[in-house]
Design an enzyme around this catalytic site. Structure first.
Site: not given
Length: 251
Positions: A70, A10, A45, A43, A18, A198
């Site tokens: 991950e 995060h 993705r 992670h 941005r 988690h």
């Protein structure tokens, strides 16, 4: 001693809001390390919504603690992992519609394919972890495919804890803790390492950290959120303190 892996996804989420160059996940990893993190988790993705390929490359070069990648069990991701060789690769389910990972990997339903993935990662010297729900069948399947680590999905526990008004003695919370505990015992009995993660935060982490078999917790959103107010180093330090307090400093 119980270990803390800090997920810095995060930090990248904020940067990508941005489409700029800051905040830098590599800098965040260094701050987390200075705060006491034993590892860094990211992670990558398939949709690249936060962490980017270049982030993983830089983290591999700069991170002085173990790196946990991950990833979905796809040919593309296995290729990236084998090229970069993080200390650990954690196989997770992935859906483009989800905000975050919503459940554990169904190892039972895809044992053959996952066994091949684990073998490819092992050939590259990478320890494979699987992110699974607290179910005995999934634990046993993880052992059969050759996973060396199981991370138990603590989302159901965290949701029960919140719904119970943060009461660790409520029946629903006790039931979820017991599920995680029993899964952890099965993991250890089968010779694998028991990790958990988690939706863990500063309020609900201690009952999980107190479980005698758990070796490592992976926590991200709560730490990054706290860091907005305290700085990342102090946010990590406080989480580590809570974990060690619950586990007993000697474990």
């Amino acid at each position: 001693m119980i270990e803390l892996g800090v997920n810095i996804d995060h930090v990248a989420t904020l940067r990508q809001a941005r489409r700029t160059w800051e905040p830098d996940p590599a800098w965040a990893a260094m701050e987390a390390h200075l705060g006491g993190a034993d590892g860094i988790t990211v992670h990558l993705r398939e949709d690249r919504r936060h962490i980017q390929d270049e982030d993983v490359r830089r983290l591999r070069e700069l991170t002085q603690v173990k790196l946990n990648l991950e990833m979905a069990a796809t040919d593309e991701m296995v290729g990236i992992a084998c090229a970069l060789r993080p200390e650990m690769a954690m196989l997770v389910p992935e859906g483009r519609h989800e905000v975050t990972t919503e459940g554990g990997l169904d190892v039972l339903a895809q044992e053959g394919r996952l066994k091949d993935v684990v073998a490819r990662l092992a050939d590259a010297g990478i320890v494979t972890s699987v992110f699974i729900d607290a179910e005995l069948g999934q634990v046993e399947a993880a052992a059969r495919i050759g996973a060396r680590v199981c991370e138990i999905h603590t989302g159901p526990y965290a949701h029960a804890f919140h719904a119970a008004g943060r009461d660790p003695q409520s029946a629903a919370v006790v039931d979820e803790i017991d599920k995680v505990r029993r899964a952890g015992e099965a993991i250890r009995a089968l010779g694998m390492r028991f990790n958990a993660g988690h939706a863990l935060n500063y309020y609900n982490v201690q009952p999980i950290a107190r479980l005698p078999e758990v070796r490592e917790l992976h926590i991200g959103h709560a730490i990054v959120s706290r860091s907005v107010f305290t700085g990342l180093r102090d946010a990590v330090r406080e989480m580590k303190r809570l974990m060690r307090e619950a586990a007993g400093v000697g474990r």
